[in-house]
Motif scaffolding. Structure first.
Motif, PDB file in Angstrom:
ATOM      1  N   ILE A   1      -3.144  -0.685  -7.564  1.00 49.35           N
ATOM      2  CA  ILE A   1      -4.604  -0.277  -7.729  1.00 49.35           C
ATOM      3  C   ILE A   1      -5.257   1.361  -7.089  1.00 49.35           C
ATOM      4  N   LEU A   2      -5.684   2.132  -7.691  1.00 48.43           N
ATOM      5  CA  LEU A   2      -6.162   3.398  -6.256  1.00 48.43           C
ATOM      6  C   LEU A   2      -7.449   3.297  -6.295  1.00 48.43           C
ATOM      7  N   LYS A   3      -7.150   3.712  -4.568  1.00 48.45           N
ATOM      8  CA  LYS A   3      -8.758   3.797  -3.436  1.00 48.45           C
ATOM      9  C   LYS A   3      -8.891   4.864  -3.388  1.00 48.45           C
ATOM     10  N   GLU A   4      -9.597   5.264  -3.663  1.00 49.51           N
ATOM     11  CA  GLU A   4      -9.649   7.045  -2.555  1.00 49.51           C
ATOM     12  C   GLU A   4     -10.907   6.625  -1.792  1.00 49.51           C
ATOM     13  N   ASN A   5     -10.295   7.024  -1.155  1.00 53.65           N
ATOM     14  CA  ASN A   5     -10.865   7.824   0.644  1.00 53.65           C
ATOM     15  C   ASN A   5     -10.681   6.491   0.982  1.00 53.65           C
ATOM     16  N   PHE A   6      -9.102   6.046   1.158  1.00 53.11           N
ATOM     17  CA  PHE A   6      -9.046   5.688   1.911  1.00 53.11           C
ATOM     18  C   PHE A   6      -8.525   5.608   3.525  1.00 53.11           C
ATOM     19  N   ILE A   7      -8.980   4.632   4.168  1.00 53.76           N
ATOM     20  CA  ILE A   7      -9.161   4.764   6.206  1.00 53.76           C
ATOM     21  C   ILE A   7      -7.993   3.916   6.276  1.00 53.76           C
ATOM     22  N   PRO A   8      -6.929   4.861   6.674  1.00 57.32           N
ATOM     23  CA  PRO A   8      -5.738   3.722   7.423  1.00 57.32           C
ATOM     24  C   PRO A   8      -6.246   3.082   9.100  1.00 57.32           C
TER      25      PRO A   8
ATOM     26  N   THR B   1       0.524  -1.489  -0.254  1.00 57.98           N
ATOM     27  CA  THR B   1      -0.016   0.058  -0.386  1.00 57.98           C
ATOM     28  C   THR B   1       1.028   1.281   0.041  1.00 57.98           C
ATOM     29  N   ILE B   2       0.228   2.380  -0.901  1.00 55.33           N
ATOM     30  CA  ILE B   2       1.197   3.463  -1.210  1.00 55.33           C
ATOM     31  C   ILE B   2       0.682   4.267  -0.990  1.00 55.33           C
ATOM     32  N   VAL B   3      -0.016   5.393   0.493  1.00 56.65           N
ATOM     33  CA  VAL B   3      -0.833   6.558   0.981  1.00 56.65           C
ATOM     34  C   VAL B   3       0.005   7.823   0.577  1.00 56.65           C
ATOM     35  N   PHE B   4      -1.194   8.220   0.281  1.00 57.80           N
ATOM     36  CA  PHE B   4      -0.977   9.960  -0.163  1.00 57.80           C
ATOM     37  C   PHE B   4      -2.256  11.005   0.357  1.00 57.80           C
ATOM     38  N   ASP B   5      -1.861  12.083   0.475  1.00 59.86           N
ATOM     39  CA  ASP B   5      -3.099  12.824   1.450  1.00 59.86           C
ATOM     40  C   ASP B   5      -4.273  13.544  -0.155  1.00 59.86           C
ATOM     41  N   GLN B   6      -5.098  13.164   0.254  1.00 60.61           N
ATOM     42  CA  GLN B   6      -6.346  13.315  -0.943  1.00 60.61           C
ATOM     43  C   GLN B   6      -6.564  15.080  -1.247  1.00 60.61           C
ATOM     44  N   LEU B   7      -6.403  15.565  -2.247  1.00 68.91           N
ATOM     45  CA  LEU B   7      -6.296  17.124  -2.949  1.00 68.91           C
ATOM     46  C   LEU B   7      -7.973  17.702  -2.630  1.00 68.91           C
ATOM     47  N   LYS B   8      -8.223  18.775  -2.810  1.00 72.28           N
ATOM     48  CA  LYS B   8      -9.331  19.116  -2.844  1.00 72.28           C
ATOM     49  C   LYS B   8      -9.675  19.456  -4.451  1.00 72.28           C
ATOM     50  N   GLU B   9     -10.977  19.008  -4.990  1.00 71.85           N
ATOM     51  CA  GLU B   9     -10.574  18.877  -6.091  1.00 71.85           C
ATOM     52  C   GLU B   9     -11.401  19.549  -6.841  1.00 71.85           C
ATOM     53  N   ASN B  10     -10.933  20.295  -8.168  1.00 67.37           N
ATOM     54  CA  ASN B  10     -11.633  21.131  -8.883  1.00 67.37           C
ATOM     55  C   ASN B  10     -10.968  21.935  -8.753  1.00 67.37           C
ATOM     56  N   ASP B  11      -9.445  22.753  -7.666  1.00 66.74           N
ATOM     57  CA  ASP B  11      -8.393  23.552  -7.013  1.00 66.74           C
ATOM     58  C   ASP B  11      -7.372  23.834  -7.812  1.00 66.74           C
ATOM     59  N   ILE B  12      -7.598  25.257  -7.850  1.00 65.23           N
ATOM     60  CA  ILE B  12      -6.301  25.990  -9.139  1.00 65.23           C
ATOM     61  C   ILE B  12      -5.191  25.615  -8.130  1.00 65.23           C
ATOM     62  N   ASN B  13      -5.166  25.380  -6.859  1.00 61.75           N
ATOM     63  CA  ASN B  13      -3.520  25.210  -6.179  1.00 61.75           C
ATOM     64  C   ASN B  13      -4.026  24.173  -5.433  1.00 61.75           C
ATOM     65  N   PRO B  14      -4.421  23.489  -6.048  1.00 61.70           N
ATOM     66  CA  PRO B  14      -4.446  22.327  -4.948  1.00 61.70           C
ATOM     67  C   PRO B  14      -3.841  21.404  -3.301  1.00 61.70           C
ATOM     68  N   ILE B  15      -4.800  21.776  -2.866  1.00 58.55           N
ATOM     69  CA  ILE B  15      -4.094  21.576  -1.756  1.00 58.55           C
ATOM     70  C   ILE B  15      -4.930  20.605  -0.797  1.00 58.55           C
ATOM     71  N   PRO B  16      -4.214  19.302   0.333  1.00 61.84           N
ATOM     72  CA  PRO B  16      -4.774  17.974   0.980  1.00 61.84           C
ATOM     73  C   PRO B  16      -6.193  19.173   1.330  1.00 61.84           C
TER      74      PRO B  16
ATOM     75  N   GLY C   1      -7.809  16.659   4.063  1.00 62.75           N
ATOM     76  CA  GLY C   1      -7.629  15.731   5.632  1.00 62.75           C
ATOM     77  C   GLY C   1      -8.326  14.394   5.508  1.00 62.75           C
ATOM     78  N   GLY C   2      -7.995  13.940   4.016  1.00 68.69           N
ATOM     79  CA  GLY C   2      -8.255  12.144   3.791  1.00 68.69           C
ATOM     80  C   GLY C   2      -7.099  11.652   2.727  1.00 68.69           C
ATOM     81  N   TYR C   3      -6.928  10.663   2.968  1.00 71.93           N
ATOM     82  CA  TYR C   3      -5.873   9.816   1.811  1.00 71.93           C
ATOM     83  C   TYR C   3      -6.228   8.754   1.060  1.00 71.93           C
ATOM     84  N   ASN C   4      -5.212   8.790   0.137  1.00 75.53           N
ATOM     85  CA  ASN C   4      -6.559   8.532  -1.096  1.00 75.53           C
ATOM     86  C   ASN C   4      -4.868   7.103  -0.600  1.00 75.53           C
TER      87      ASN C   4
END
Length: 283
Positions: free
Chosen positions: A257-264, A227-242, A244-247
């Motif tokens: 395989i991408l797993k969105e809204n991953f809960i560690p 598993t590789i985990v990374f910050d989920q980014l705000k959608e449709n944001d010109i300057n994407p920032i985390p 608070g969630g994870y993918n």
């Protein structure tokens, strides 16, 4: 790219030595420390000159097979040095900031059975905005996109050994985190980057590239071996920032395989880095 191959006659001797042993003279250490510091300071002309001297000195040192066991701790303020868990690969990478671009460089050391090799790569002349076009491409010495790598995991796929690399690329105005594979092409006798190992919805990618706001931080790390985990980014944001969630990218059937809204299950803990030059390693 330069390739150097050296037969190891006394390999067993070096495996018996402590990995903390110093294989580089104090004089060469001082030279590398000064040059690595000067790559980040001064005019573009001065940076390029010092970077070329740095490359020459590293290359001179890497001709010795003993250098594979040197951890290069003394230049880690300005240079990233990582080693695979199987002790066969070591990567030394860094970048040089110029007025209009960043240039990236890396040496790859390989120790396989009784053979020692090392390879040199430098980034191509693409504009940083073009980096996302490389998500479906395999690259070699001629079009390596450039990255400072900070983690590595071995991954076997269809009898081929790939190394999954995590790194950063970018410029003063752009930030990208990159997940890509590296493998040795026996036909061309070189390392290549970008196997089609990543699956996002129904699309297969050779590397996964995450763009995020240059002033923000983005967590990207191995959660475990699958598993590789990374910050989920705000959608449709010109300057994407985390947000608070994870993918996550989860290994299944030899694909990540991408797993969105991953809960560690456990709290995401970042490796504590020693204090480093703030101009060198982006967030």
């Amino acid at each position: 790219m330069k390739i150097i191959k050296i037969s190891l006659v006394t390999l067993i001797l070096f495996f018996s030595l402590s990995s903390s042993s110093q294989y580089i003279s104090e004089g060469d250490r001082d030279i590398l420390i000064n040059l690595s510091n000067n790559i980040l300071e001064g005019s573009d002309e001065e940076k390029i000159k010092n970077n070329n001297l740095f490359i020459d000195k590293i290359e001179e040192i890497l001709y010795s097979k003993k250098s594979f066991y040197e951890d290069f701790e003394f230049i880690k303020n300005n240079t990233s040095v990582i080693k695979s868990e199987n002790k066969k690969i070591k990567i030394i990478s860094w970048f040089m900031p110029l007025k209009t671009e960043h240039r990236f460089f890396c040496f790859i050391q390989e120790m396989i059975d009784e053979d020692y090799n090392f390879f040199f790569y430098e980034s191509n002349e693409m504009k940083i905005e073009e980096i996302e076009k490389y998500q479906t491409k395999t690259v070699n010495e001629n079009n390596w996109i450039g990255s400072v790598y900070y983690d590595i995991k071995e991954h076997k796929s269809n009898k081929q050994i790939n190394y999954i690399l995590i790194g950063w690329s970018g410029s003063k105005s752009k930030n990208y985190k990159i997940i890509e594979s590296m493998f040795f092409d026996k036909k061309s006798q070189e390392f290549k980057f970008g196997s089609p190992l990543f699956k996002l919805n129904n699309k297969i990618l050779n590397r996964y590239i995450i763009k995020y706001y240059v002033q923000s931080k983005l967590t990207l790390k191995f959660y475990n071996n699958e598993t590789i985990v990374f910050d989920q980014l705000k959608e449709n944001d010109i300057n994407p920032i985390p947000d608070g969630g994870y993918n996550a990218l989860i290994l299944k059937n030899q694909k990540w395989i991408l797993k969105e809204n991953f809960i560690p299950k456990n709290k995401i803990k970042l490796k504590k880095r020693k204090k480093i030059n703030k101009n060198f390693f982006p967030n």
